[in-house]
Design an enzyme around this catalytic site. Structure first.
Site, PDB file in Angstrom:
ATOM      1  N   SER A 689       0.798  -1.225   0.000  1.00 57.56           N
ATOM      2  CA  SER A 689       0.000   0.000   0.000  1.00 57.56           C
ATOM      3  C   SER A 689       0.829   1.272   0.000  1.00 57.56           C
ATOM      4  CB  SER A 689      -0.949   0.005   1.209  1.00 57.56           C
ATOM      5  OG  SER A 689      -0.222  -0.017   2.413  1.00 57.56           O
ATOM      6  N   LYS A 732      -6.116   3.536   8.944  1.00 54.86           N
ATOM      7  CA  LYS A 732      -5.124   4.427   8.336  1.00 54.86           C
ATOM      8  C   LYS A 732      -5.601   5.885   8.339  1.00 54.86           C
ATOM      9  CE  LYS A 732      -3.192   0.894   5.243  1.00 54.86           C
ATOM     10  NZ  LYS A 732      -3.046   0.448   3.854  1.00 54.86           N
TER      11      LYS A 732
END
Length: 818
Positions: A689, A732
């Protein structure tokens, strides 16, 4: 082999617990390296080997001091190597020898010297021989040896050889057998053997006496049994046909009749009751049967607790006990609603009662401390059912689930039946805690035993090994918990419905601390609510700077630490009440143990902001790129995993393939050393990611265009510039918000995940869903994609600084979609 043929030095093969005598032919199995080495040396030499006994059979690697001084020199007749690495040797024992000067090299060897002895003959020897034969016949008359062995020994003409064979075949101690080996003189050896035979004869006499006493005791018990049976018949006649009121077997029969068992089960139980009735009350087997029947009569074969099917009341109970966990609460309320509708249909005769009683099997998965175990207790409370917790962590024996068979001493049912007995109802909520930590051993795999327990199609006939009869578990509501669902066997996982528990966000931890943890710790530490208060700022700092976890266990410990220190101050009269603020936390807990990342202070060339996820929450990370003169190549530092390194290589390939469009210097790309570093080098980092962040940092460094410090991004990139979805977006984004980030770049396919973030938390943030890396660069670089595609000077530093290009974004403050 005559004594003169013996070599001076021979290999030594130590043996344990046995002695071999001359003239014998014997098989010897060798598995130790020291023995195998000696055999190989013997075969390579004169095929003569010394067989000598160890003083202590438990020594695995014996030296000379661990062996007796006298052994037997043997000819090796045949050697065979087995597939498992062991060696079988056939030897012919030749002579008694005394060993000395043991030496250990590749194998053990020693110098040997034959033992000198003789045979005087005469009347005394004939008398000893006759006495030996008579005592031997007396000792073996009780069947001590087989007829073939006795015949072989009696046929020996040499009296010394006969004495050796007697010593070998009878069950003497190793020390006695070794002593006979060390006596070279035949007359002395026979006298010593006669002494041992006398002792053996006395032992046999005592054994015969003990057997007679045992037989007499058995006959006595048998006689008492018949007398008791006669007394029962007499008492029955005296009471007009009624049996004695206090008869134990009849008491069990009455209890079993009241249980209303099925015919198959009752037939098996009645058989055990009849056995107890025919048995002496003091017999050992009677105690076993009595315990078994006690278990049978105490199980709740038909006892049930009535379900509370009021969905509104259940929702209130769940909300009182737990904050958040909305998915779990919804699943429980769905179960109640379905159960209520099934019951209504059963009352109308549309479905059978069995369909109403079937319960689901749930497995709660998630990190420690998020409330998996406690929510199960709240579910039982909301349903009005009994609650039983079974800890399976570390269980390695199938009998933990299925129980032991009654033939074993100390046998008992498995944990499932024990839990049912503890609950007192056949429809409790049973929590199978830590099901992912089941082990397996040679005693069976407990996870395999759970397959029948957790299969709705089979568990109505669950048979515990101890009980031996089927018990219906179909009405039990099983709930399992696990930290790592991938460690649960696939067959077991297929029988359960997975409900994931995510880590708590900071706002949820704050509410949990205020509603549950703080009041509980005040009670545990003897404080009243008005004696200590925590400000919200103090709890927030406690959460962010003193704990880093998915759940709230450490948070409760820290609150308890503060409460104890305040309790001490109050107990000593220093203060009467305390208000704990964020600035006073260091007084009680010391320096903060965790410092969350914050956004960069200014836009910088080659520095982009990424986001990462851990089971204890999300946070941001920085990706730094530096271009230096060199021979070309890519240097990656910061303890990156393989997937993250691949993302960096993909970013470099993407930059090279778009160098002309982005006006990047091709010579600079080919002849410079590119160094990509992710700070916090002591922490391992892995995952795809960070692809977008690495591409942004790299292209910023190559173009000289700064990356925006208020933008954080997450997403996987491909060589062709596609921006692919990732996981853990909620954690996140919350970590980025805590760090002060205002703009979030995410893959377009992750856009629905934004709805998982509470509305009030995303009000001040802007989300930029992207499908390509070009769209990422348009938001992440100062001046956007237009600045990147505009020709620059030779140094690549003439960047047109202007506001970011306007593009279609999604503001989630009002819940609108792009």
């Amino acid at each position: 082999m005559p004594e003169t043929a013996l070599p001076k030095t021979v290999p030594v093969c130590p043996v344990r617990g046995s002695v071999i005598y001359p003239t014998m032919v014997q098989h010897i199995d060798a598995s130790r390296a020291i023995s195998i080495g000696a055999i190989e040396a013997a075969m390579a030499g004169d095929k003569v080997i010394l067989i000598v006994s160890q003083r202590d059979k438990d020594v695995d690697d014996p030296k000379g001091a661990d062996l007796y001084d006298v052994g037997t020199a043997c000819n090796v007749l045949r050697v065979r190597k087995n597939p498992d690495g062991t060696v079988q040797m056939l030897v012919s024992a030749a002579a008694r020898v005394r060993a000395s000067n043991y030496q250990l090299g590749d194998h053990l060897q020693a110098d040997i010297e034959p033992l000198s002895g003789g045979l005087s003959g005469g009347v005394e020897l004939r008398a000893l021989t006759r006495e030996l034969r008579e005592k031997f016949d007396t000792v073996v008359s009780g069947g001590k040896l087989s007829a073939e062995s006795v015949q072989t020994i009696n046929s020996k003409e040499d009296v010394g050889e006969m004495a050796d064979h007697i010593a070998f075949n009878l069950d003497f101690k190793l020390e006695d057998k070794q002593a006979l080996l060390e006596i070279a003189n035949v007359e002395e050896r026979i006298r010593r053997l006669l002494t041992l035979l006398d002792t053996e004869q006395e032992v046999q006499a005592v054994q015969a006496k003990i057997r007679a006493q045992v037989k007499e005791e058995i006959d006595k018990n048998q006689r008492e049994y018949y007398l008791r049976e006669q007394m029962k018949v007499i008492q029955k006649e005296l009471h007009g046909g009624d049996e004695e009121e206090g008869d134990e077997a009849e008491q069990f029969r009455a209890k079993i009749e009241a249980l209303g068992l099925t015919p198959d089960v009752k037939k098996e139980i009645d058989r055990e009751v009849n056995r107890l009735a025919r048995m002496h009350p003091d017999a050992a087997e009677a105690s076993v049967i009595r315990t078994y029947l006690t278990w049978v009569t105490e199980l709740p074969w038909h006892e049930r607790s009535e379900d509370r099917l009021n969905v509104e009341e259940a929702a209130q109970v769940l909300d009182e006990d737990h904050y958040g966990l909305e998915k779990v609460k919804d699943r429980v309320l769905e179960f109640l609603a379905v159960r209520r509708l099934r019951k209504e249909r059963a009352e109308r005769g549309e479905i059978s009662a069995e369909e109403v009683n079937k319960g689901p099997i749930l497995v709660f998965t998630g990190p420690p401390g998020v409330g998996k175990t406690s929510i199960a207790q709240s579910i039982a409370k909301s349903l009005g059912r009994k609650y039983v917790r079974i800890a399976l962590g570390g269980a390695r024996d199938e009998s933990d689930i299925r129980g032991h068979r009654r033939t074993y001493i100390g046998a008992m049912p498995g944990r499932i039946i024990q839990g049912i007995r503890t609950a007192g109802t056949k429809n409790p909520v049973i929590l199978l805690d830590e099901v992912d930590k089941l082990g397996s051993s040679y005693q069976g795999d407990p996870s395999a035993a759970l397959l029948e327990v957790l299969d709705p199609a089979q568990n109505q006939h669950f048979t515990d090994h101890y009980m031996g009869v089927a018990f219906d578990l179909s009405e039990v509501m099983f709930i399992a918990t696990a930290n790592y669902p991938e460690q649960i066997p696939a067959a077991l996982m297929d029988r359960m419905e997975v409900i994931e528990f995510n880590s708590y966000i900071e706002q949820e931890k704050l509410e949990i601390a205020k509603r549950y943890l703080q009041p509980r710790q005040l009670i545990q530490n003897g404080l009243k609510p008005n004696q200590i208060t925590f400000t919200d700022a103090a709890l927030e700092r406690l959460i962010s700077h003193y704990t880093r976890e998915a759940g709230v266990r450490n948070l409760e410990r820290e609150i308890g630490t503060v409460a104890r220190k305040v309790a001490r101050r109050i107990a000593t009269g220093e203060v009467k009440r305390v208000k704990v603020t964020d600035k006073e936390l260091e007084r009680y807990l010391g320096q903060p143990r965790h410092t969350p990342e914050t956004e960069g202070k200014e836009d910088m060339v080659g520095v982009s902001t990424g986001m990462f996820y851990t089971p204890v929450g999300g946070d941001i990370l920085f990706v730094e790129t530096s271009i230096m003169p060199g021979k070309g190549g890519l240097v990656l530092t910061g303890q990156l995993g393989d997937v993250m390194k691949e993302s960096a290589r993909a970013a470099l390939t993407y930059a090279k393939s778009n160098a002309e469009r982005f006006h990047l210097d091709r010579d600079k790309l080919d002849n410079s050393e590119i160094h990509i570093h992710v700070p916090a080098g002591a922490i391992p980092k892995e995952g795809p990611s960070a692809g977008g962040a690495m591409a942004t940092s790299l292209i910023s460094a190559l173009s000289g265009i700064p990356a925006r410090h208020d933008v954080a991004m997450t997403g996987e990139m491909t060589l062709t510039g596609r921006y692919l979805p990732i996981g853990g977006l909620k954690e996140k984004v919350l970590g980025a918000r805590r760090a002060g980030i205002k703009h979030i770049i995410l893959p377009k396919q992750n856009e629905p995940d934004i709805n998982d973030i509470p509305l009030h938390l995303r009000a001040s943030m802007r989300f930029h869903p992207c499908e390509t890396v070009d769209q990422v660069l348009d938001v992440a670089l100062v001046g956007g994609l237009a600045a990147l595609e505009t020709p620059r000077g030779e140094t690549g530093t003439e960047v047109p600084v202007k506001a970011p290009a306007k593009r279609r974004t999604t503001r989630r403050g009002d819940g609108a979609r792009a």
